[in-house]
Design a protein around this motif. Structure first.
Motif, short mmCIF file in Angstrom:
data_model
loop_
_atom_site.label_atom_id
_atom_site.label_comp_id
_atom_site.label_asym_id
_atom_site.label_seq_id
_atom_site.Cartn_x
_atom_site.Cartn_y
_atom_site.Cartn_z
N VAL A 185 -70.18 -14.64 56.25
CA VAL A 185 -70.76 -14.19 57.32
C VAL A 185 -72.43 -13.84 57.17
O VAL A 185 -73.20 -14.32 57.62
N ALA A 186 -72.68 -13.46 55.75
CA ALA A 186 -74.17 -13.46 55.50
C ALA A 186 -74.83 -14.77 55.46
O ALA A 186 -76.02 -15.16 56.04
N GLN A 187 -74.10 -15.78 55.01
CA GLN A 187 -74.53 -16.99 54.76
C GLN A 187 -74.76 -17.62 56.13
O GLN A 187 -75.73 -18.49 56.21
N THR A 188 -73.79 -17.33 57.09
CA THR A 188 -74.08 -17.89 58.43
C THR A 188 -75.27 -17.14 59.00
O THR A 188 -76.03 -17.84 59.80
N LEU A 189 -75.48 -15.88 58.73
CA LEU A 189 -76.67 -15.37 59.60
C LEU A 189 -77.79 -15.98 58.87
O LEU A 189 -78.97 -16.04 59.56
N LEU A 190 -78.02 -16.30 57.63
CA LEU A 190 -79.07 -16.79 57.01
C LEU A 190 -79.37 -18.13 57.45
O LEU A 190 -80.37 -18.62 58.05
N ALA A 191 -78.41 -18.94 58.00
CA ALA A 191 -78.70 -20.05 58.65
C ALA A 191 -78.92 -19.75 60.17
O ALA A 191 -80.21 -20.56 60.75
N GLY A 192 -78.65 -18.75 60.74
CA GLY A 192 -78.91 -18.60 62.25
C GLY A 192 -80.42 -18.06 62.24
O GLY A 192 -81.29 -18.40 63.05
N MET A 193 -80.80 -17.36 61.07
CA MET A 193 -82.18 -16.94 60.97
C MET A 193 -83.32 -17.91 60.78
O MET A 193 -84.37 -18.04 61.22
N ALA A 194 -82.73 -19.14 59.90
CA ALA A 194 -83.65 -20.25 59.68
C ALA A 194 -83.76 -21.05 60.95
O ALA A 194 -84.67 -21.60 61.36
N LEU A 195 -82.55 -21.07 61.79
CA LEU A 195 -82.70 -21.97 62.92
C LEU A 195 -83.45 -21.41 63.95
O LEU A 195 -84.25 -21.81 65.02
N PHE A 196 -83.26 -20.02 64.35
CA PHE A 196 -83.93 -19.35 65.50
C PHE A 196 -85.19 -18.53 65.40
O PHE A 196 -85.76 -17.85 66.17
N ASN A 197 -85.29 -18.08 63.92
CA ASN A 197 -86.38 -17.10 63.71
C ASN A 197 -87.44 -17.92 62.85
O ASN A 197 -88.67 -17.98 63.22
N ASP A 198 -87.07 -18.39 61.53
CA ASP A 198 -88.15 -18.67 60.62
C ASP A 198 -87.80 -19.73 59.59
O ASP A 198 -86.59 -19.30 58.78
N PRO A 199 -88.02 -20.82 59.74
CA PRO A 199 -87.42 -21.90 58.72
C PRO A 199 -87.36 -21.64 57.16
O PRO A 199 -86.86 -22.22 56.68
N LYS A 200 -88.28 -20.78 56.78
CA LYS A 200 -88.23 -20.22 55.56
C LYS A 200 -87.03 -19.72 54.93
O LYS A 200 -86.75 -19.65 53.59
N HIS A 201 -86.09 -19.12 55.73
CA HIS A 201 -84.85 -18.73 55.48
C HIS A 201 -83.97 -19.72 55.07
O HIS A 201 -82.71 -19.37 54.48
N TRP A 202 -84.17 -20.90 55.29
CA TRP A 202 -83.46 -21.97 54.63
C TRP A 202 -83.20 -22.01 53.18
O TRP A 202 -82.13 -22.31 52.66
N SER A 203 -84.34 -21.79 52.83
CA SER A 203 -84.35 -21.50 51.11
C SER A 203 -83.15 -20.37 50.83
O SER A 203 -82.76 -20.62 49.67
N HIS A 204 -83.29 -19.43 51.45
CA HIS A 204 -82.49 -18.31 51.25
C HIS A 204 -81.07 -18.79 51.55
O HIS A 204 -80.09 -18.37 50.75
N HIS A 205 -80.67 -19.45 52.63
CA HIS A 205 -79.42 -20.02 52.72
C HIS A 205 -78.95 -20.92 51.72
O HIS A 205 -77.94 -20.88 51.16
#
Length: 128
Positions: A29-49
């Motif tokens: 669930v957290a991994q999916t949230l990180l992907a959503g944050m990268a898509l809809f908020n800030d691409p920097k979250h892709w590294s977290h994903h």
């Protein structure tokens, strides 16, 4: 056999399995949230994903060990192996352009299977 009649090792292994199973659900669930944050908020979250998967990718292998130690139903270990395989295949879908569309679909399969395994562990814990 009632849960109270099981050895301490078996009960502890089953409880550990349940904790790992629900932990895996939470990580997916957290991994999916990180992907959503990268898509809809800030691409920097892709590294977290990308980094976060390394924290939980081997949980299914640990679950296999505790499935055997806890004498869970035989199919449980196979389901855990399937979870590990799905996580491993996610690397291919993320890195092969032709397979990229399968990445979120396989994430759905991962969450459904991980929920099934976690619920199954609770049923087994109560019955055996």
């Amino acid at each position: 056999m009632e849960n109270s009649k099981l050895s301490g090792r078996v009960r502890t292994s089953r409880l550990t399995f349940i904790i790992l199973a629900w932990g895996l659900v939470a990580c997916i669930v957290a991994q999916t949230l990180l992907a959503g944050m990268a898509l809809f908020n800030d691409p920097k979250h892709w590294s977290h994903h990308v980094i976060f998967v390394h924290i939980f990718e081997f949980i299914p292998l640990l679950m296999i060990i505790f499935a055997f130690a806890g004498r869970l139903p035989k199919g449980t270990a196979w389901l855990c192996l399937a979870l590990f395989a799905l996580i491993y295949v996610q690397y291919f879908t993320a890195n092969l352009p032709a397979a990229g569309a399968l990445h979120p679909v396989m994430a759905l399969a991962l969450i459904i299977l991980s929920l099934h395994v976690a619920k199954r562990a609770h049923v087994s814990y109560g019955k055996l």
